[in-house]
Design a protein around this motif. Structure first.
Motif, short mmCIF file in Angstrom:
data_model
loop_
_atom_site.label_atom_id
_atom_site.label_comp_id
_atom_site.label_asym_id
_atom_site.label_seq_id
_atom_site.Cartn_x
_atom_site.Cartn_y
_atom_site.Cartn_z
N LYS A 1 -6.09 6.49 -16.83
CA LYS A 1 -6.47 7.16 -15.59
C LYS A 1 -6.70 6.06 -14.55
CE LYS A 1 -6.54 11.46 -16.83
NZ LYS A 1 -5.66 12.44 -16.20
N THR A 2 -6.07 6.23 -13.39
CA THR A 2 -6.14 5.21 -12.35
C THR A 2 -6.65 5.83 -11.06
OG1 THR A 2 -4.21 4.17 -13.36
CG2 THR A 2 -4.82 3.41 -11.16
N THR A 3 -7.53 5.11 -10.36
CA THR A 3 -8.06 5.58 -9.09
C THR A 3 -8.28 4.38 -8.16
OG1 THR A 3 -9.77 6.93 -8.03
CG2 THR A 3 -10.49 5.50 -9.82
N ASP A 4 -8.29 4.67 -6.88
CA ASP A 4 -8.59 3.67 -5.86
C ASP A 4 -10.08 3.78 -5.53
OD1 ASP A 4 -8.79 2.02 -3.67
OD2 ASP A 4 -7.33 3.08 -2.46
N LEU A 5 -10.83 2.72 -5.75
CA LEU A 5 -12.28 2.74 -5.53
C LEU A 5 -12.63 3.19 -4.12
CD1 LEU A 5 -15.14 2.15 -6.60
CD2 LEU A 5 -14.82 -0.22 -5.86
N HIS A 6 -11.84 2.81 -3.16
CA HIS A 6 -12.17 3.08 -1.76
C HIS A 6 -11.39 4.27 -1.19
CE1 HIS A 6 -14.54 -0.52 -1.87
NE2 HIS A 6 -13.50 -1.15 -2.36
N ASN A 7 -11.10 5.25 -2.02
CA ASN A 7 -10.44 6.44 -1.50
C ASN A 7 -11.48 7.35 -0.82
OD1 ASN A 7 -11.75 7.95 -3.50
ND2 ASN A 7 -9.98 8.01 -4.83
N PHE B 1 2.15 5.89 -6.04
CA PHE B 1 2.48 5.93 -7.46
C PHE B 1 1.37 5.25 -8.29
CE2 PHE B 1 6.60 5.89 -5.25
CZ PHE B 1 7.04 7.16 -5.63
N ILE B 2 0.14 5.42 -7.87
CA ILE B 2 -0.98 4.70 -8.49
C ILE B 2 -1.10 4.99 -9.99
CG2 ILE B 2 -2.72 6.46 -7.89
CD1 ILE B 2 -4.63 4.07 -7.28
N GLY B 3 -0.80 6.22 -10.40
CA GLY B 3 -0.88 6.56 -11.82
C GLY B 3 0.12 5.77 -12.65
N LYS B 4 1.36 5.71 -12.18
CA LYS B 4 2.39 4.94 -12.88
C LYS B 4 2.06 3.46 -12.86
CE LYS B 4 5.01 8.13 -14.32
NZ LYS B 4 4.90 8.45 -15.74
N TYR B 5 1.52 2.99 -11.74
CA TYR B 5 1.10 1.60 -11.65
C TYR B 5 0.08 1.29 -12.75
CZ TYR B 5 -1.04 -2.68 -10.00
OH TYR B 5 -1.54 -3.96 -9.94
N GLY B 6 -0.94 2.15 -12.88
CA GLY B 6 -1.97 1.94 -13.89
C GLY B 6 -1.39 1.94 -15.30
N GLU B 7 -0.49 2.86 -15.59
CA GLU B 7 0.12 2.92 -16.92
C GLU B 7 0.88 1.64 -17.24
OE1 GLU B 7 2.55 6.44 -17.11
OE2 GLU B 7 0.85 7.72 -16.56
N HIS B 8 1.68 1.16 -16.29
CA HIS B 8 2.45 -0.06 -16.53
C HIS B 8 1.56 -1.30 -16.57
CE1 HIS B 8 5.79 2.64 -15.70
NE2 HIS B 8 6.50 1.80 -16.39
N LEU B 9 0.49 -1.29 -15.80
CA LEU B 9 -0.47 -2.40 -15.86
C LEU B 9 -1.10 -2.48 -17.25
CD1 LEU B 9 -2.11 -4.65 -14.40
CD2 LEU B 9 -3.79 -2.87 -13.89
N VAL B 10 -1.54 -1.34 -17.77
CA VAL B 10 -2.15 -1.31 -19.10
C VAL B 10 -1.13 -1.70 -20.16
CG1 VAL B 10 -3.21 0.19 -20.84
CG2 VAL B 10 -3.94 0.34 -18.45
N LYS C 1 -9.17 -3.06 -3.62
CA LYS C 1 -8.41 -3.96 -2.74
C LYS C 1 -7.29 -4.61 -3.54
CE LYS C 1 -12.24 -4.39 0.37
NZ LYS C 1 -13.59 -4.76 0.22
N ASN C 2 -7.32 -5.90 -3.79
CA ASN C 2 -6.26 -6.57 -4.55
C ASN C 2 -6.67 -6.90 -5.98
OD1 ASN C 2 -4.37 -6.52 -2.43
ND2 ASN C 2 -5.32 -8.32 -1.51
N THR C 3 -7.66 -6.19 -6.50
CA THR C 3 -8.16 -6.44 -7.85
C THR C 3 -8.14 -5.15 -8.65
OG1 THR C 3 -9.66 -8.12 -6.95
CG2 THR C 3 -10.15 -7.29 -9.15
N GLU C 4 -7.82 -5.27 -9.92
CA GLU C 4 -7.88 -4.12 -10.81
C GLU C 4 -9.04 -4.34 -11.79
OE1 GLU C 4 -5.00 -6.12 -11.07
OE2 GLU C 4 -3.62 -5.02 -9.79
N LYS D 1 0.82 -1.22 0.00
CA LYS D 1 0.00 0.00 0.00
C LYS D 1 0.85 1.27 0.00
CE LYS D 1 -3.97 -1.85 -0.24
NZ LYS D 1 -4.70 -1.80 -1.47
N GLU D 2 2.05 1.22 0.57
CA GLU D 2 2.92 2.39 0.59
C GLU D 2 3.29 2.81 -0.83
OE1 GLU D 2 5.10 5.56 1.86
OE2 GLU D 2 3.77 4.29 3.04
N VAL D 3 3.47 1.86 -1.72
CA VAL D 3 3.85 2.15 -3.09
C VAL D 3 2.67 2.73 -3.87
CG1 VAL D 3 4.77 1.12 -5.21
CG2 VAL D 3 5.60 0.35 -3.00
#
Length: 161
Positions: free
Chosen positions: A79-85, A31-40, A109-112, A26-28
């Motif tokens: 565009k990346t967001t956390d559903l439970h923010n 960087f949710i935006g970068k995470y989403g870009e690399h996931l895609v 949670k642990n699903t995209e 969760k600490e990482v």
């Protein structure tokens, strides 16, 4: 000279375990935006779709460049967001930029959850609102808007474009 598509699949297989490990930390997620870009990017490569991260100095309106077999180039905005923010409706800005397709990544949670739509479809869903809203609260629980469901994992929209 282009690398064979199988090379892209190998890269995707290398990316996915790293991304999953990052997601668990969760600490990482700062960087949710970068995470989403690399996931895609990894999903595109896994589907044998040639894709590259955009060069921000001259491609600021999109995050990923896709080259189709027909040599057509597509600009992908992620565009990346956390559903439970803490945001009530997960409002996203920037959907009016210049790109061809939007990939919306919603972390739950642990699903995209990945939703792929054209720029025109994203703007239509945004409507007259200032920002693009992708969720709502129901009995205090964040829920993905039902109108997004038809775009879930809709990767074929890219290759059929």
């Amino acid at each position: 000279m282009q690398a064979p598509v199988t090379s892209f699949r190998i890269l995707a297989c290398m990316y996915l375990p790293l991304l999953e490990a990052l997601c668990a930390n969760k600490e990482v997620m700062k960087f949710i935006g970068k995470y989403g870009e690399h996931l895609v990017l990894s999903q595109l490569l896994k589907l044998d779709i040639e894709a590259y991260l955009a060069i921000k100095s001259n491609q600021e309106d999109y995050d990923i460049t896709v080259v189709l077999e027909s040599s057509r180039v597509l600009r992908i905005q992620v565009k990346t967001t956390d559903l439970h923010n803490q945001n009530t409706n997960n409002s996203i800005s920037g959907v009016e930029k210049r790109y061809d397709f939007l990939v919306l990544v919603i972390m739950d949670k642990n699903t995209e959850h990945l939703f792929i739509m054209s720029r025109e479809e994203a703007l239509a869903l945004k409507g007259s609102s200032v920002k693009f809203s992708c969720s709502f609260k129901q009995s205090g629980v964040s829920t993905i808007k039902p109108e997004l469901e038809k775009y879930r994992d809709n990767w074929l929209t890219l290759t059929g474009a």
